[in-house]
Design a protein around this motif. Structure first.
Motif, PDB file in Angstrom:
ATOM      1  N   MET A   1       0.843  -1.206   0.000  1.00 48.76           N
ATOM      2  CA  MET A   1       0.000   0.000   0.000  1.00 48.76           C
ATOM      3  C   MET A   1       0.876   1.254   0.000  1.00 48.76           C
ATOM      4  SD  MET A   1      -3.458  -0.731   2.168  1.00 48.76           S
ATOM      5  CE  MET A   1      -2.721  -0.625   3.782  1.00 48.76           C
ATOM      6  N   LYS A   2       0.292   2.313  -0.511  1.00 54.55           N
ATOM      7  CA  LYS A   2       1.023   3.565  -0.586  1.00 54.55           C
ATOM      8  C   LYS A   2       0.977   4.306   0.746  1.00 54.55           C
ATOM      9  CE  LYS A   2       0.739   4.638  -5.492  1.00 54.55           C
ATOM     10  NZ  LYS A   2       0.566   5.733  -6.465  1.00 54.55           N
ATOM     11  N   ALA A   3       1.909   5.269   0.889  1.00 51.43           N
ATOM     12  CA  ALA A   3       1.918   6.159   2.047  1.00 51.43           C
ATOM     13  C   ALA A   3       2.701   7.402   1.671  1.00 51.43           C
ATOM     14  CB  ALA A   3       2.552   5.481   3.267  1.00 51.43           C
ATOM     15  N   VAL A   4       2.424   8.488   2.372  1.00 53.06           N
ATOM     16  CA  VAL A   4       3.175   9.718   2.135  1.00 53.06           C
ATOM     17  C   VAL A   4       4.588   9.532   2.660  1.00 53.06           C
ATOM     18  CG1 VAL A   4       3.345  12.190   2.651  1.00 53.06           C
ATOM     19  CG2 VAL A   4       1.106  11.141   2.244  1.00 53.06           C
ATOM     20  N   GLU A   5       5.559  10.085   1.929  1.00 50.24           N
ATOM     21  CA  GLU A   5       6.971  10.026   2.303  1.00 50.24           C
ATOM     22  C   GLU A   5       7.147  10.282   3.797  1.00 50.24           C
ATOM     23  OE1 GLU A   5      10.603   9.581   2.721  1.00 50.24           O
ATOM     24  OE2 GLU A   5      10.076   9.555   0.585  1.00 50.24           O
ATOM     25  N   PRO A   6       7.712   9.288   4.535  1.00 48.86           N
ATOM     26  CA  PRO A   6       7.815   9.434   5.992  1.00 48.86           C
ATOM     27  C   PRO A   6       8.971  10.323   6.451  1.00 48.86           C
ATOM     28  CG  PRO A   6       8.760   7.343   5.315  1.00 48.86           C
ATOM     29  CD  PRO A   6       8.182   7.977   4.071  1.00 48.86           C
ATOM     30  N   LYS A   7       9.942  10.569   5.582  1.00 54.20           N
ATOM     31  CA  LYS A   7      11.128  11.347   5.987  1.00 54.20           C
ATOM     32  C   LYS A   7      10.845  12.840   5.834  1.00 54.20           C
ATOM     33  CE  LYS A   7      14.239   7.631   4.561  1.00 54.20           C
ATOM     34  NZ  LYS A   7      15.336   7.230   3.648  1.00 54.20           N
ATOM     35  N   LEU A   8      10.283  13.422   6.885  1.00 51.56           N
ATOM     36  CA  LEU A   8       9.866  14.817   6.828  1.00 51.56           C
ATOM     37  C   LEU A   8      10.666  15.724   7.757  1.00 51.56           C
ATOM     38  CD1 LEU A   8       5.983  14.310   6.834  1.00 51.56           C
ATOM     39  CD2 LEU A   8       7.456  14.723   4.868  1.00 51.56           C
ATOM     40  N   SER A   9      11.629  15.168   8.482  1.00 56.08           N
ATOM     41  CA  SER A   9      12.363  15.979   9.455  1.00 56.08           C
ATOM     42  C   SER A   9      13.155  17.102   8.786  1.00 56.08           C
ATOM     43  CB  SER A   9      13.311  15.099  10.271  1.00 56.08           C
ATOM     44  OG  SER A   9      14.248  14.443   9.428  1.00 56.08           O
ATOM     45  N   PHE A  10      13.516  16.937   7.523  1.00 57.40           N
ATOM     46  CA  PHE A  10      14.301  17.956   6.825  1.00 57.40           C
ATOM     47  C   PHE A  10      13.531  19.255   6.639  1.00 57.40           C
ATOM     48  CE2 PHE A  10      11.805  16.313   3.321  1.00 57.40           C
ATOM     49  CZ  PHE A  10      11.585  17.427   2.522  1.00 57.40           C
ATOM     50  N   ILE A  11      12.191  19.183   6.686  1.00 57.43           N
ATOM     51  CA  ILE A  11      11.375  20.375   6.409  1.00 57.43           C
ATOM     52  C   ILE A  11      11.716  21.507   7.368  1.00 57.43           C
ATOM     53  CG2 ILE A  11       9.023  21.294   6.404  1.00 57.43           C
ATOM     54  CD1 ILE A  11       8.065  18.596   5.386  1.00 57.43           C
ATOM     55  N   SER A  12      11.974  21.156   8.627  1.00 57.62           N
ATOM     56  CA  SER A  12      12.281  22.199   9.605  1.00 57.62           C
ATOM     57  C   SER A  12      13.638  22.840   9.355  1.00 57.62           C
ATOM     58  CB  SER A  12      12.247  21.615  11.022  1.00 57.62           C
ATOM     59  OG  SER A  12      13.262  20.628  11.182  1.00 57.62           O
ATOM     60  N   ARG A  13      14.462  22.206   8.520  1.00 59.00           N
ATOM     61  CA  ARG A  13      15.807  22.746   8.245  1.00 59.00           C
ATOM     62  C   ARG A  13      15.899  23.421   6.879  1.00 59.00           C
ATOM     63  NH1 ARG A  13      16.835  17.944  11.070  1.00 59.00           N
ATOM     64  NH2 ARG A  13      17.164  16.689   9.197  1.00 59.00           N
ATOM     65  N   LEU A  14      14.782  23.501   6.174  1.00 61.23           N
ATOM     66  CA  LEU A  14      14.761  24.225   4.905  1.00 61.23           C
ATOM     67  C   LEU A  14      14.951  25.720   5.153  1.00 61.23           C
ATOM     68  CD1 LEU A  14      11.723  22.560   3.094  1.00 61.23           C
ATOM     69  CD2 LEU A  14      14.131  22.282   2.482  1.00 61.23           C
ATOM     70  N   ARG A  15      15.510  26.389   4.173  1.00 65.54           N
ATOM     71  CA  ARG A  15      15.579  27.843   4.246  1.00 65.54           C
ATOM     72  C   ARG A  15      14.176  28.410   4.135  1.00 65.54           C
ATOM     73  NH1 ARG A  15      20.686  28.164   0.044  1.00 65.54           N
ATOM     74  NH2 ARG A  15      22.333  27.760   1.576  1.00 65.54           N
ATOM     75  N   ASN A  16      13.996  29.636   4.582  1.00 73.22           N
ATOM     76  CA  ASN A  16      12.661  30.238   4.567  1.00 73.22           C
ATOM     77  C   ASN A  16      12.037  30.223   3.177  1.00 73.22           C
ATOM     78  OD1 ASN A  16      12.494  30.774   7.299  1.00 73.22           O
ATOM     79  ND2 ASN A  16      13.223  32.873   7.122  1.00 73.22           N
ATOM     80  N   ALA A  17      12.826  30.566   2.167  1.00 71.33           N
ATOM     81  CA  ALA A  17      12.295  30.590   0.797  1.00 71.33           C
ATOM     82  C   ALA A  17      11.867  29.197   0.364  1.00 71.33           C
ATOM     83  CB  ALA A  17      13.341  31.143  -0.162  1.00 71.33           C
TER      84      ALA A  17
END
Length: 254
Positions: A1-17
């Motif tokens: 079965m499908k699922a949304v990409e679980p590796k989301l911790s990087f989002i908090s380290r993205l630059r503002n833009a």
């Protein structure tokens, strides 16, 4: 079965833009697939509302724009003072007796306001206002006319009033910014709302698959594919920058 990409911790380290652009793309995707969201639409609405706040905060440039124009207007006020002072000084060397007399008379005023060239922006506002009022006194009217300084005095008043209006506008922008918060404040809230939407999509997809709701499961798969395409794209952007930084650090220390 499908699922949304679980590796989301990087989002908090993205630059503002990057953070803004990623969430903007996701919101556009959810808007396009809005009819397929079913029971998770309230979660999507809450997420969209929070991203709307990030949109306002990220795009808020009034402070920078106002400060830029404040500096320009302030520089012009000081330049006008210097121009008036130079005209008065140069008249002291004139062969024309009237110009010399005008220079003597106006010097007693100009010298009292020499701090205009070095004072703070706020100080200049008060000094320029008082200088303008002084130069418009009947005592100095003839001298101002003799040295043809009337237009310069009017211009100084015009720019001084413009500065005061911009200064008030900037203060109001600062107050609005304080009320809205900043990117550090809003980003984790937007991320949390996104996680809630993702959990809702995953749960609805699993429930649809287990209950044999083929159409609903297909709709959720489309939403999941949209999420994964965008999240993985920004994950690659983050990984590439992280690897470039690591490469630079290794070579700088070797």
């Amino acid at each position: 079965m499908k699922a949304v990409e679980p590796k989301l911790s990087f989002i908090s380290r993205l630059r503002n833009a990057e953070h803004f652009e990623m969430h903007e793309e996701i919101n556009e995707g959810l808007k396009r697939l809005e009819q397929k969201l079913g029971n998770i639409f309230p979660l999507r609405s809450a997420y969209a509302a929070l991203f709307g706040k990030e949109d306002m905060i990220y795009k808020r440039s009034a402070k920078a724009i106002e400060t830029k124009y404040l500096n320009q207007v302030d520089k012009t006020r000081r330049s006008l003072y210097q121009m008036i002072k130079l005209r008065v000084d140069s008249a002291s060397y004139s062969f024309d007796a009237d110009e010399k007399d005008a220079s003597v008379k106006l010097t007693e005023v100009i010298e009292n306001y020499r701090n205009i060239t070095a004072g703070s922006m706020v100080d200049v506002s008060a000094l320029a206002y008082n200088l303008i009022q002084a130069l418009r006194q009947s005592r100095y009217a003839t001298a101002v006319a003799t040295l043809d300084l009337g237009e310069a005095v009017d211009k100084m008043e015009e720019f001084n009033e413009s500065f005061k209006a911009l200064y008030i506008e900037r203060a109001e922008s600062y107050n609005a910014a304080d009320n809205q918060g900043n990117m550090k404040y809003i980003r984790p809230r937007v991320d949390k709302a996104l996680h809630a939407v993702i959990e809702g999509v995953d749960a609805l997809y699993v429930a649809a698959k287990l209950s044999g709701q083929t159409a609903l499961a297909a709709d959720m798969e489309e939403v999941i594919d949209m999420f994964n395409a965008i999240i993985r794209q920004y994950g690659r952007i983050y990984d590439r920058r992280k690897n470039e930084t690591l490469y630079t650090e290794i070579h700088e220390n070797s």
